[in-house]
Design a protein around this motif. Structure first.
Motif, PDB file in Angstrom:
ATOM      1  N   UNK A 374       0.811   2.901  -4.228  1.00  0.00           N
ATOM      2  CA  UNK A 374      -0.085   2.368  -3.437  1.00  0.00           C
ATOM      3  C   UNK A 374      -1.420   3.253  -3.979  1.00  0.00           C
ATOM      4  N   UNK A 375      -2.478   2.293  -3.920  1.00  0.00           N
ATOM      5  CA  UNK A 375      -3.992   2.917  -4.227  1.00  0.00           C
ATOM      6  C   UNK A 375      -4.998   2.581  -3.192  1.00  0.00           C
ATOM      7  N   UNK A 376      -5.569   3.519  -2.375  1.00  0.00           N
ATOM      8  CA  UNK A 376      -6.639   3.285  -1.432  1.00  0.00           C
ATOM      9  C   UNK A 376      -7.816   2.962  -1.996  1.00  0.00           C
ATOM     10  N   UNK A 382      -3.884  -1.469  -1.841  1.00  0.00           N
ATOM     11  CA  UNK A 382      -2.929  -2.238  -2.978  1.00  0.00           C
ATOM     12  C   UNK A 382      -1.818  -1.598  -3.112  1.00  0.00           C
ATOM     13  N   UNK A 383      -0.851  -2.277  -3.543  1.00  0.00           N
ATOM     14  CA  UNK A 383       0.475  -1.853  -4.042  1.00  0.00           C
ATOM     15  C   UNK A 383       0.708  -2.520  -5.273  1.00  0.00           C
ATOM     16  N   UNK A 384       1.214  -1.602  -6.431  1.00  0.00           N
ATOM     17  CA  UNK A 384       1.191  -2.181  -7.747  1.00  0.00           C
ATOM     18  C   UNK A 384       2.617  -1.927  -8.264  1.00  0.00           C
ATOM     19  N   UNK A 385       3.244  -2.399  -9.071  1.00  0.00           N
ATOM     20  CA  UNK A 385       4.272  -2.321  -9.946  1.00  0.00           C
ATOM     21  C   UNK A 385       3.737  -2.441 -11.524  1.00  0.00           C
ATOM     22  N   UNK A 402      -0.834  -6.502  -5.340  1.00  0.00           N
ATOM     23  CA  UNK A 402      -0.898  -7.125  -4.174  1.00  0.00           C
ATOM     24  C   UNK A 402      -1.424  -6.491  -3.020  1.00  0.00           C
ATOM     25  N   UNK A 403      -2.038  -6.850  -2.004  1.00  0.00           N
ATOM     26  CA  UNK A 403      -2.486  -5.826  -0.807  1.00  0.00           C
ATOM     27  C   UNK A 403      -1.289  -5.474  -0.116  1.00  0.00           C
ATOM     28  N   UNK A 418       1.154   7.667  -3.744  1.00  0.00           N
ATOM     29  CA  UNK A 418      -0.110   7.105  -3.288  1.00  0.00           C
ATOM     30  C   UNK A 418      -1.296   7.880  -3.927  1.00  0.00           C
ATOM     31  N   UNK A 419      -2.338   7.122  -4.430  1.00  0.00           N
ATOM     32  CA  UNK A 419      -3.556   7.732  -4.800  1.00  0.00           C
ATOM     33  C   UNK A 419      -4.790   7.371  -3.982  1.00  0.00           C
TER      34      UNK A 419
END
Length: 479
Positions: A374-376, A382-385, A402-403, A418-419
């Protein structure tokens, strides 16, 4: 008010001459009717003088027309249109710089000579434009293409339909497309496939339209590309009715469409959507599984997911392909994420924030395992793979994001990694930490590695970067 504020002077002159001749009047007769010297009217007819409104009104009255008829923007006839175009072309800096005389396109100039001159001017303009094209042209074209893709959620119904029609023609009924199926498609379209070792280095395939042969590199020399995709992309150009690209933007559009067509055959919409629907119901969407189910590359699966996710499931997404140096090579979004961009709106070539998953993965302890984050950001969370692919040009991270609220549909959506990214704030990751600056400022002199493609013009040719002589010599050898 003057004529030049509302109409092109050359067109005005042509309309004036046309109306005068239609009335059967000589220049002397018209000059007498308006109280002006013939020489004054001649320069107006030749588009060399800007007439005052009072003169225009007098001319219109003498010719029995409205002033608006003189000021209409279209040429009065096809011949007049050609003469107007030639006049403008001869005034262009490209022609003026040659120091050649201007040709007066009067009635004595034959029509075929007039058309030949215009054809030469157009070709001169095309060649000069091609030679002067810089990477900015490509960036602007790419930016516009990305806008078009976003407006359609990266879903092209007409290409899906074209791919489905081709699959039906070879009676492909279920699952991934096999090599046998690809051969059947080529045969159905009237082509034969030939794998060779001497394909020109600037090409991925060469098609002999005269003999309906598609030449492809032998698999061993085709590192970095799925050989099935190369075949299907080539066939896609013909199925989709592509003509020779008219400019670099057209070239990019055709390439995107051909790539989409190939993916729609390798991962047919009906089966791909069914697979994704079941995975979503289990809250286990995963690009890895999507890739494995259809036997394609991770990047192809990621691209295909962006084609289908929003249209069929209402999931907004973004996609990036980022080099290990942190530079964006490809990107797409319809989920509001803010990519780094230059003044033209181009993303390609821009450095990605160090806190984004597409760069964080390169620092991971096990960079080749499944990576979720997750990135703020200033635009939201947003969450990313992410997955890493190795190529001859280095390692690249391929990211689908994706959000926050849609992460629940994906495997890895419960990650605790998370970053926080504050980019474009330079204090986020663009500006070195103060302690490093204090220790090394003024004591470092790096020798920059300047990539020649950053300064070079775009590759010339109808198909940018392809050496036509190499292609023709290759076809001669194979004929």
């Amino acid at each position: 008010m003057t004529a030049s504020q509302s109409v092109d002077l050359v067109t005005l002159g042509q309309r004036l001459r046309h109306l005068r001749r239609t009335k059967g009047m000589t220049l002397e007769q018209l000059s007498a009717a308006v109280g002006r010297a013939p020489s004054q009217l001649s320069v107006i007819e030749n588009g060399k003088r800007e007439p005052k409104l009072s003169v225009l009104q007098a001319l219109a009255s003498a010719l029995g027309v409205q002033v608006a008829d003189l000021l209409r923007p279209e040429a009065p006839s096809r011949r007049a249109g050609l003469e107007i175009e030639l006049a403008h072309l001869q005034k262009a800096p490209a022609y003026q710089g040659l120091g050649l005389p201007s040709v007066r396109a009067g009635r004595r100039l034959p029509a075929d000579a007039l058309e030949a001159l215009i054809g030469l001017h157009r070709e001169l303009g095309r060649v000069l434009t091609e030679q002067s094209a810089t990477p900015e042209v490509a960036r602007r074209a790419n930016a516009q293409l990305r806008v078009n893709m976003r407006e359609r959620d990266n879903y092209f119904a007409e290409i899906e339909q074209a791919a489905a029609k081709v699959l039906r023609s070879v009676r492909h009924a279920t699952g991934p497309l096999s090599q046998r199926g690809i051969l059947d498609i080529a045969a159905q379209l009237g082509f034969t496939l030939h794998y060779v070792s001497d394909l020109p280095g600037s090409t991925r395939s060469v098609t002999d339209l005269r003999n309906r042969r598609i030449y492809l590199p032998q698999v061993a020399s085709n590192k970095g590309h799925d050989p099935r995709a190369v075949v299907l992309q080539t066939l896609g150009h013909f199925v989709l009715g592509h003509a020779d690209p008219s400019d670099y933007g057209d070239f990019l559009r055709q390439r995107v469409e051909a790539n989409y067509f190939a993916a729609a055959l390798l991962m047919p919409e009906t089966f791909a959507v069914e697979f994704l629907r079941e995975a979503k119901a289990d809250r286990a969407l995963a690009i890895d599984d999507f890739r494995d189910a259809f036997g394609v590359s991770y990047e192809t699966a990621a691209h295909r997911f962006t084609n289908l996710a929003t249209h069929h499931f209402g999931i907004p997404v973004h996609f990036t392909r980022v080099h290990e140096s942190g530079i964006v090579y490809k990107a797409y979004e319809n989920d509001g994420v803010l990519f780094p961009a230059d003044v033209t709106g181009a993303i390609e070539g821009q450095p990605v924030c160090r806190k984004w998953a597409s760069r964080e993965i390169f620092q991971a302890e096990d960079r080749y395992s499944s990576f979720y984050q997750f990135t703020d950001t200033s635009a939201g969370t947003y969450w990313c793979t992410v997955h890493i692919e190795s190529t001859r040009s280095g390692e690249f991270s391929v990211t689908v994001g994706t959000p926050f609220e849609h992460a629940r549909w994906f495997r890895g959506g419960d990650t605790t990694r998370r970053t926080v990214s504050r980019c474009p704030d330079p204090t986020c990751c663009r500006r070195p930490p103060a302690d490093l600056v204090s220790r090394w400022s003024g004591s470092a002199w790096p020798s920059a590695r300047v990539h020649s493609h950053l300064l070079a013009a775009l590759p010339p040719g109808t198909f940018p970067g392809v050496d036509a002589q190499d292609v023709y010599e290759f076809l001669d050898r194979r004929a």
